[in-house]
Structure formats: structure tokens, C-alpha cells
Write a protein that holds these residues in place. Structure first.
Motif, PDB file in Angstrom:
ATOM      1  N   ARG A  75      -6.931  17.616 -12.514  1.00 36.62           N
ATOM      2  CA  ARG A  75      -6.335  15.566 -12.057  1.00 36.62           C
ATOM      3  C   ARG A  75      -7.106  15.365 -10.762  1.00 36.62           C
ATOM      4  O   ARG A  75      -7.176  14.404 -10.931  1.00 36.62           O
ATOM      5  N   LEU A  78     -10.226  13.462 -11.032  1.00 32.29           N
ATOM      6  CA  LEU A  78     -10.690  12.380 -11.624  1.00 32.29           C
ATOM      7  C   LEU A  78     -10.437  11.268 -11.629  1.00 32.29           C
ATOM      8  O   LEU A  78      -9.192  11.420 -10.566  1.00 32.29           O
ATOM      9  N   ALA A  86      -1.652  -1.577 -12.778  1.00 31.93           N
ATOM     10  CA  ALA A  86      -1.381  -1.306 -12.005  1.00 31.93           C
ATOM     11  C   ALA A  86      -0.980  -2.092 -10.329  1.00 31.93           C
ATOM     12  O   ALA A  86      -0.741  -0.892  -9.148  1.00 31.93           O
ATOM     13  N   GLU A  95      -2.514  -3.880   0.844  1.00 30.82           N
ATOM     14  CA  GLU A  95      -1.556  -2.751   0.597  1.00 30.82           C
ATOM     15  C   GLU A  95      -1.807  -2.415  -0.723  1.00 30.82           C
ATOM     16  O   GLU A  95      -1.387  -1.012  -0.814  1.00 30.82           O
ATOM     17  N   GLY A  98      -4.482   0.216   0.105  1.00 31.68           N
ATOM     18  CA  GLY A  98      -3.657   1.783   1.187  1.00 31.68           C
ATOM     19  C   GLY A  98      -2.975   2.556   0.243  1.00 31.68           C
ATOM     20  O   GLY A  98      -2.719   3.747   0.932  1.00 31.68           O
ATOM     21  N   PHE A  99      -1.914   1.786  -0.221  1.00 33.66           N
ATOM     22  CA  PHE A  99      -0.839   2.803  -0.814  1.00 33.66           C
ATOM     23  C   PHE A  99      -2.146   3.927  -1.615  1.00 33.66           C
ATOM     24  O   PHE A  99      -1.451   5.241  -1.618  1.00 33.66           O
ATOM     25  N   TRP A 100      -3.062   3.325  -2.833  1.00 32.97           N
ATOM     26  CA  TRP A 100      -3.512   4.956  -3.115  1.00 32.97           C
ATOM     27  C   TRP A 100      -4.253   5.255  -2.711  1.00 32.97           C
ATOM     28  O   TRP A 100      -4.626   6.594  -2.813  1.00 32.97           O
ATOM     29  N   ALA A 102      -3.817   6.444   0.495  1.00 37.06           N
ATOM     30  CA  ALA A 102      -2.781   7.795   0.868  1.00 37.06           C
ATOM     31  C   ALA A 102      -2.839   8.366   0.184  1.00 37.06           C
ATOM     32  O   ALA A 102      -2.539   9.629   0.262  1.00 37.06           O
ATOM     33  N   LEU A 103      -2.143   7.878  -1.090  1.00 35.00           N
ATOM     34  CA  LEU A 103      -2.415   9.184  -1.708  1.00 35.00           C
ATOM     35  C   LEU A 103      -3.361  10.564  -2.140  1.00 35.00           C
ATOM     36  O   LEU A 103      -2.870  11.099  -2.596  1.00 35.00           O
ATOM     37  N   HIS A 104      -4.248   9.416  -2.005  1.00 30.27           N
ATOM     38  CA  HIS A 104      -5.872  10.450  -2.243  1.00 30.27           C
ATOM     39  C   HIS A 104      -5.610  11.736  -0.167  1.00 30.27           C
ATOM     40  O   HIS A 104      -6.154  11.707  -0.298  1.00 30.27           O
ATOM     41  N   GLY A 105      -4.208  11.245   0.473  1.00 29.47           N
ATOM     42  CA  GLY A 105      -4.561  12.209   1.162  1.00 29.47           C
ATOM     43  C   GLY A 105      -5.380  11.339   2.218  1.00 29.47           C
ATOM     44  O   GLY A 105      -6.047  12.408   3.108  1.00 29.47           O
ATOM     45  N   PRO A 109      -5.352   5.377   5.697  1.00 22.31           N
ATOM     46  CA  PRO A 109      -6.191   4.294   4.812  1.00 22.31           C
ATOM     47  C   PRO A 109      -5.893   3.228   4.231  1.00 22.31           C
ATOM     48  O   PRO A 109      -6.840   2.741   2.917  1.00 22.31           O
ATOM     49  N   GLU A 110      -5.841   2.195   5.531  1.00 22.48           N
ATOM     50  CA  GLU A 110      -5.797   0.980   5.147  1.00 22.48           C
ATOM     51  C   GLU A 110      -7.694   0.607   5.807  1.00 22.48           C
ATOM     52  O   GLU A 110      -8.025  -0.759   4.699  1.00 22.48           O
TER      53      GLU A 110
END
Lengths: 218, 221
Positions: A75, A78, A86, A95, A98-100, A102-105, A109-110
């Protein structure tokens, strides 16, 4: 040499067999284009590759090791762009991405989001809530998610739908760059996708035939 | 941890910009409680006697209101399957969304509850305990509710189904929440009740996250 392969994959949706005995092999830098009529299983195969759908028979492997042994590692390598975008209409483009990011670490993120928006020509819409976006702009925003964090495998479901020529050129540029860096692309499409040197995988060739030993579920 | 906070932050931003969930939950809470004096008549002793139970039942119903959409929008627009693809384990996604749900619907109940207690004529001695039980109990409601929200994803009339699934599971929280307030009003120790409420919350944290994540995986297949 990185290699992503699937062997003897069969897909069962409800009571219907979609495809049987599908085998593919994809090496670093290569692109696979899934073709076939509606309901031939293009999206299902992509979802299978993204581990969102379990194969009825057969399995996927990465560098020879079964993907099912370490699904989390698969996961992580990919990126999947499907029919659903989404996108939250109440959030701005920046935003949303940026959220995604941030989820990728990502630590910042911005900044990563703005860079991705830039690549798909959405920089002037960064602060605009996504509810004001046209269908094409939403689709570009969805595609921009691919660029948030590097990943070796891109799975694209109808990536050109609703895109104008300029946006397709930008997608082409991103795909070329991705493949030049050793990335793989699997795309399902009805139209011509600008993927030079791609290999086609016609899914209608794997349609189940009556009397197939692997055919009907018992 | 920052990813967890980011998801909570996103859900809070969405809730604030849409702006309806928090106000609807707290308005519903107030209205349900206010209905009782109309139905039972303005008998102060009776109202004061049943205040704890009424406030708690109203809190259960209010936190149930927006639960059906806990995962629904993320499921419909594809966000949920992208979250399942990585970054954050689904168990933590569940906890983050339940946390946001509690902050949006549970915390306003904490603010409104003392006003309603005054309205029903509850004795002052019970106010502190009322707040404590709600503080310990309402997070459990959001957590337990997340199981129902995950199980009813994609179901038609999910909102009705979720009430039937989840309300029975709310009963332990209701029993000890209301009993703690009654003990405080009767001059008894509230400690055992509060400890049990805390234990329920501590058990709900891991168990509901695992159960709801398993249900989400099923829904995404």
C-alpha cells in the motif's frame, strides 16, 4: 530490477466472473494500459492491484515476493486514482491536497501541496474552495495527488476523462518523469493515453468462457 | 501522531464550515429535555427526581444524531479507500474520526447540560458529578457509535439501523452515568460509578477501534 506481476488472477463480482486466468508482468519504467469494453474488469483489476479488492483466484507479487505477505508495504508503494475524487467541497484545493500530503508524512504538507497544484496548472485556484471547481479541475486536483509523495507504482482509472489538451499534456509530462525515474504505471482507458512504449493488456481476452475448468464458481 | 491530529483537524474544519452538526446535536439535546416538563407537568420534585436520567437519555439520543454520517461522506467520495491505502492505520482513522465527532457533538452537550439541570431543578450537589459523568461517558458514546457507523456503511436507511444496533450498547454508560448523579444527590460516594465509566471508556478505546476498522475493511471490499 523491480518487478510487479500478477499470475492467474480471477475476479468474481457478486455472482459474475469478470475475468479468469489473467497474468501480467511489469518492470520498472514500464507502462501497462488496460483496454477492453465496459464491464470487462479494468477498474476491478486496478482495485485488485491496489489491494482494495481481493482476487478470487491467483495472486500479485512484487520482486517475486507475494504482496499478500506484507500488504502494508505494498500500500505504501502505490498511488491510486480512481473514479471517486476524494475531494472535500468545503475545503480549498490547497487544504484538500495538504491533508493527503500530511497523511503521507510530509513535514511541510502545504508547500508540497502547492508544488503539486503548480504541476497541474491549479496554482491560481489554491485558495478557492473545491465546490467552485469544474469537473475537469476536480479531476486535475485528484491527479495532482500523485505528485505529493514519490511512489513506484501509479494506478490510474480513466485518467484522461474530462481533461483538456493542456491538462493531458501536463499529465503526460508527469507520467514521463515518473517512468524515467523507474516508476511503473498501470492505466485503464478507452481513449489514447500519451504513454509511449506502453504495453496493452486487452481484458476481453481473459473473459470467462462457458465450460472453462476455472469458470463458474461452484 | 501528527497524522492523527491532522485528520481530527480536517474533520473539525469540515464540521465547522458545514456548521450544522454541532448546533443540531445541542439543539436536539435541549429540546428533548425541555419536552419533559410539558409532558409531566411543572411538578418541581418530580422533575428534580428524574433530571439525571432525562439529561442522560437526551445526551444518548443527541450523540446518535450525526453518527450515521461519521464515515458516510468519506466512504461516498472515495476518501476512505485512500485512507485505507496507507499513511494511517484504519484503527487510528476510526479513533480520529470518533474524537472529532466527540469534540463537535459531545463537548457542546457538556456546556448545555448544567443549564438544563437548572431548568429541571436538579440539586446543586449533582452538578459537578453530572459534568464528570458526561465528560467520561460521552466519548464512549462516540466510540461505540463508530462501530455502528462502520457496520451500516452503504446500507439504505442506515440512520435507523444504526439506532437499533447502537442504543442497546449505550445502556451500560447510561446506567452508571445516571446512577453516579443519583448517588451524588443522595450523599453517597460517586467514586465506584465514575471508575466504572472510566473503565468503560478505557475498554472502548481499543475495542471499538478494532471492531470499527474491521467493519470498514468489509465495507471497502
Amino acid at each position: 530490477m523491480t518487478e510487479f506481476a500478477g499470475s492467474h488472477l480471477s475476479c468474481l463480482r457478486g455472482e459474475r466472473l469478470v475475468f479468469v486466468g489473467l497474468t501480467f508482468r511489469l518492470a520498472a519504467g514500464e507502462a501497462l494500459v488496460l483496454t477492453g469494453p465496459n464491464a470487462s474488469g479494468k477498474s476491478s483489476l486496478l482495485r485488485m492491484m491496489a489491494l482494495l479488492l481481493r482476487p478470487w483466484r491467483g495472486g500479485l507479487s512484487w520482486d517475486g515476493a507475494p504482496v499478500a505477505d506484507d500488504p502494508d508495504a505494498h500500500r505504501a508503494r502505490l498511488r491510486y486514482v480512481g473514479h471517486l475524487d476524494a475531494i472535500k467541497p468545503m475545503l480549498t484545493a490547497e487544504e484538500n491536497l495538504g491533508f493527503w500530503a500530511a497523511l503521507h508524512g510530509h513535514a511541510r504538507p502545504e508547500r508540497q501541496a502547492r508544488r503539486a497544484l503548480d504541476r497541474f496548472g491549479l496554482e491560481r485556484l489554491a485558495a478557492v474552495p473545491a465546490r467552485y471547481f469544474s469537473a475537469g479541475q476536480k479531476h486535475r486536483l485528484n491527479l495532482a495527488r500523485l505528485l505529493l509523495a514519490p511512489a513506484p507504482l501509479w494506478l490510474l482509472d480513466e485518467p484522461t476523462v474530462g481533461l483538456d489538451h493542456a491538462a493531458i499534456a501536463r499529465l503526460e509530462e508527469a507520467l514521463t518523469e515518473h517512468r524515467a525515474g523507474g516508476g511503473m504505471v498501470v492505466a485503464a482507458t478507452h481513449t489514447d493515453l500519451p504513454l509511449p512504449g506502453n504495453r496493452a493488456l486487452p481484458l476481453d481476452a481473459f473473459a470467462p468462457t462457458p465450460g472453462d475448468p476455472d469458470g463458474r464458481p461452484s | 501522531m501528527s497524522r492523527f491530529g491532522r485528520l481530527v483537524g480536517r474533520d473539525l474544519t469540515l464540521a465547522l464550515r458545514q456548521g450544522s452538526d454541532a448546533t443540531i446535536a445541542v439543539m436536539f439535546f435541549v429540546l428533548v429535555v425541555v419536552l419533559f416538563p410539558f409532558g409531566l407537568g411543572p411538578e418541581p420534585n418530580l422533575l428534580a427526581r428524574i433530571a439525571a436520567g432525562v439529561i442522560w437519555v437526551a445526551a444518548l439520543l443527541a450523540s446518535l444524531l450525526s453518527l450515521d454520517r461519521l464515515f458516510q461522506t468519506d466512504f461516498e467520495d472515495g476518501s476512505l479507500e485512500l485512507m485505507a491505502l496507507g499513511g494511517l492505520p484504519l484503527e487510528l482513522v476510526v479513533l480520529a474520526k470518533a474524537t472529532a465527532h466527540w469534540l463537535v457533538t459531545g463537548v457542546p452537550l457538556l456546556v448545555a447540560a448544567p443549564v438544563l439541570a437548572v431548568l429541571l431543578g436538579m440539586n446543586r450537589d449533582g452538578f459537578g458529578t453530572l459534568e464528570l459523568t458526561l465528560l467520561l461517558g460521552t466519548p464512549s458514546l462516540s466510540l461505540i457509535g463508530s462501530i455502528g457507523a462502520a457496520l451500516t456503511l452503504g446500507a439504505r436507511r442506515g440512520g435507523v439501523l444504526i439506532s437499533l444496533l447502537i442504543l442497546p450498547l449505550f445502556i451500560p454508560v447510561l446506567i452508571f452515568g445516571a446512577a453516579a448523579i443519583d448517588s451524588a444527590l443522595g450523599g453517597l460516594s460517586v467514586r465506584p460509578h465514575l471508575l466504572i465509566l472510566g473503565a468503560l471508556l478505557a475498554a472502548a478505546l481499543p475495542l471499538t477501534a478494532m471492531a470499527a476498522a474491521a467493519a470498514l475493511r468489509q465495507a471497502l471490499e
